[in-house]
Design an enzyme around this catalytic site. Sequence first.
Site, PDB file in Angstrom:
ATOM      1  N   HIS A 122       0.797  -1.226   0.000  1.00  0.00           N
ATOM      2  CA  HIS A 122       0.000   0.000   0.000  1.00  0.00           C
ATOM      3  C   HIS A 122       0.826   1.272   0.000  1.00  0.00           C
ATOM      4  O   HIS A 122       0.281   2.367  -0.087  1.00  0.00           O
ATOM      5  CB  HIS A 122      -0.955   0.020   1.195  1.00  0.00           C
ATOM      6  CG  HIS A 122      -0.269   0.295   2.491  1.00  0.00           C
ATOM      7  ND1 HIS A 122       0.520  -0.625   3.115  1.00  0.00           N
ATOM      8  CD2 HIS A 122      -0.231   1.405   3.271  1.00  0.00           C
ATOM      9  CE1 HIS A 122       1.009  -0.102   4.228  1.00  0.00           C
ATOM     10  NE2 HIS A 122       0.570   1.124   4.355  1.00  0.00           N
TER      11      HIS A 122
HETATM   12  C1  UD1 Z   1      -2.339   5.322   5.843  1.00  0.00           C
HETATM   13  C2  UD1 Z   1      -1.068   5.810   6.526  1.00  0.00           C
HETATM   14  C3  UD1 Z   1       0.007   4.738   6.440  1.00  0.00           C
HETATM   15  C4  UD1 Z   1      -0.495   3.403   6.974  1.00  0.00           C
HETATM   16  C5  UD1 Z   1      -1.767   3.042   6.230  1.00  0.00           C
HETATM   17  C6  UD1 Z   1      -2.333   1.727   6.709  1.00  0.00           C
HETATM   18  C7  UD1 Z   1      -0.597   8.202   6.418  1.00  0.00           C
HETATM   19  C8  UD1 Z   1       0.203   9.256   5.764  1.00  0.00           C
HETATM   20  N1  UD1 Z   1      -0.546   7.001   5.863  1.00  0.00           N
HETATM   21  O1  UD1 Z   1      -2.062   5.164   4.468  1.00  0.00           O
HETATM   22  O2  UD1 Z   1       1.122   5.127   7.210  1.00  0.00           O
HETATM   23  O3  UD1 Z   1       0.496   2.426   6.791  1.00  0.00           O
HETATM   24  O4  UD1 Z   1      -2.725   4.081   6.429  1.00  0.00           O
HETATM   25  O5  UD1 Z   1      -3.439   1.354   5.961  1.00  0.00           O
HETATM   26  O6  UD1 Z   1      -1.254   8.494   7.401  1.00  0.00           O
HETATM   27  N2  UD1 Z   1      -9.446   4.522   1.747  1.00  0.00           N
HETATM   28  C9  UD1 Z   1     -10.640   3.870   1.695  1.00  0.00           C
HETATM   29  N3  UD1 Z   1     -11.219   3.499   2.896  1.00  0.00           N
HETATM   30  C10 UD1 Z   1     -10.667   3.781   4.092  1.00  0.00           C
HETATM   31  C11 UD1 Z   1      -9.447   4.467   4.121  1.00  0.00           C
HETATM   32  C12 UD1 Z   1      -8.859   4.836   2.933  1.00  0.00           C
HETATM   33  O7  UD1 Z   1     -11.171   3.581   0.638  1.00  0.00           O
HETATM   34  O8  UD1 Z   1     -11.260   3.423   5.129  1.00  0.00           O
HETATM   35  C13 UD1 Z   1      -8.792   4.888   0.450  1.00  0.00           C
HETATM   36  C14 UD1 Z   1      -9.113   6.293   0.036  1.00  0.00           C
HETATM   37  O9  UD1 Z   1      -9.200   6.310  -1.331  1.00  0.00           O
HETATM   38  C15 UD1 Z   1      -7.874   7.059   0.425  1.00  0.00           C
HETATM   39  C16 UD1 Z   1      -6.781   6.012   0.245  1.00  0.00           C
HETATM   40  O10 UD1 Z   1      -7.397   4.775   0.604  1.00  0.00           O
HETATM   41  O11 UD1 Z   1      -7.691   8.187  -0.346  1.00  0.00           O
HETATM   42  C17 UD1 Z   1      -5.587   6.258   1.124  1.00  0.00           C
HETATM   43  O12 UD1 Z   1      -5.968   6.413   2.494  1.00  0.00           O
HETATM   44  P1  UD1 Z   1      -5.048   7.310   3.488  1.00  0.00           P
HETATM   45  O13 UD1 Z   1      -5.551   7.223   4.868  1.00  0.00           O
HETATM   46  O14 UD1 Z   1      -4.871   8.667   2.881  1.00  0.00           O
HETATM   47  O15 UD1 Z   1      -3.650   6.641   3.383  1.00  0.00           O
HETATM   48  P2  UD1 Z   1      -3.233   5.104   3.427  1.00  0.00           P
HETATM   49  O16 UD1 Z   1      -2.649   4.784   2.110  1.00  0.00           O
HETATM   50  O17 UD1 Z   1      -4.347   4.253   3.920  1.00  0.00           O
END
Ligand code: UD1
Length: 359
Positions: free
Chosen positions: A205
């Site tokens: 991820h």
């Molecule tokens: C975040 C953390 C990362 C951690 C990871 C675990 C930061 C900078 N990054 O990354 O350190 O290892 O979480 O998973 O804080 N999304 C969904 N559903 C959700 C959450 C996210 O669909 O419940 C999708 C959305 O499109 C979102 C993307 O995932 O834009 C990324 O989510 P985000 O929380 O921005 O970062 P992660 O890649 O999950």
Amino acid sequence: MKILNIVGARPNFMKIAPIVEEMNKAPELEHLLVHTGQHYDEGMSDVFFRDLGIPVPNVHLGVGSGSHAEQTARIMVEFEKVCLKEKPDLVNVVGDVNSTMACTIVAAKLLVPVAHVEAGLRSFDRAMPEEINRLVTDALADLLFTTSRDADENLKREGVDAARIHFVGNVMIDTLLKHREKAAAADVMSRFGMKKGGFALVTLHRPSNVDDPEVLKGILEALQEVSRTIPVLFPMHPRTTKRIAEFGLSLDGITTAEPFGYLEFLCLTSNAGIVLTDSGGLQEETTILGIPCLTLRHNTERPVTITHGTNIMVGPDKKRILEAVRRVTNGDWHPAGPPEYWDGRAAQRIVEVIRRFRS
Ligand code: UD1
């Protein structure tokens, strides 16, 4: 003493669970759980509360996804209101996600002391958003709880007063040891047709791996090649699912799944023949479970998983991944460890320090 415990994203939940449990045993600690809502899907958040018995958050900020600035700013705006209303004596943050840093900045500016669990980890790679979060959080925190001695050294080198640093061990391992037996009974292996020791478990991820089409394509090609010899099970993070669809990449031969809850995933990790990942937590969990772990990154902020664990740094290059998988499946890998204090009592040590903090 009133404490606000903060969670936001998936890896935070298994870190806060043992701390909340330990705080429940200390009657003089009043503690509230604040969920920022950085992760919000059932499979990315709710299932962990159920699996780990974490109480329903007292406050939910509901911030959701966004760019780094948007997400961080939304958390700060909402969390400032909570801090002003609740007037905590301590804000306790875990890990290195945007929620960790955002709540730390808010608390520090309101002169509320901050405790950081998992302080001092450094990848020395500022292209990684978590590295910025770690640096900012540690610069502002009053209590810095570390998982390894190298983290202590990183903090001291950055000028942190040694009196603020507390080497306590790893709360993520507290949770793993507590739930290991229960996880073994999860009905997940047969559902996916996987046999003990006979499959590769993959998670991906990191933006550096999944946001670049060429890098992601190379990794997926390597996984497809691996799947010709052993089944490959790949639960996909929503970010990764989106990118694969966007770039039109093939997953032929790979068994994909929605993200798993804690117990099912621990069951899979414990039974895997090999793990390929870019996750930080999984490097630690495989170290304790004695499962070989190939890390598809150029660096790790958790070097103890290499010196005292099963972790092998491979990077995202297809040829190197395949070479490492061949080596490991031929038995050419060496478990070591466990790292010091990864013994199931980290949360107990943390709460002891917190209780002394104000007395
Ligand atoms: C975040 C953390 C990362 C951690 C990871 C675990 C930061 C900078 N990054 O990354 O350190 O290892 O979480 O998973 O804080 N999304 C969904 N559903 C959700 C959450 C996210 O669909 O419940 C999708 C959305 O499109 C979102 C993307 O995932 O834009 C990324 O989510 P985000 O929380 O921005 O970062 P992660 O890649 O999950």
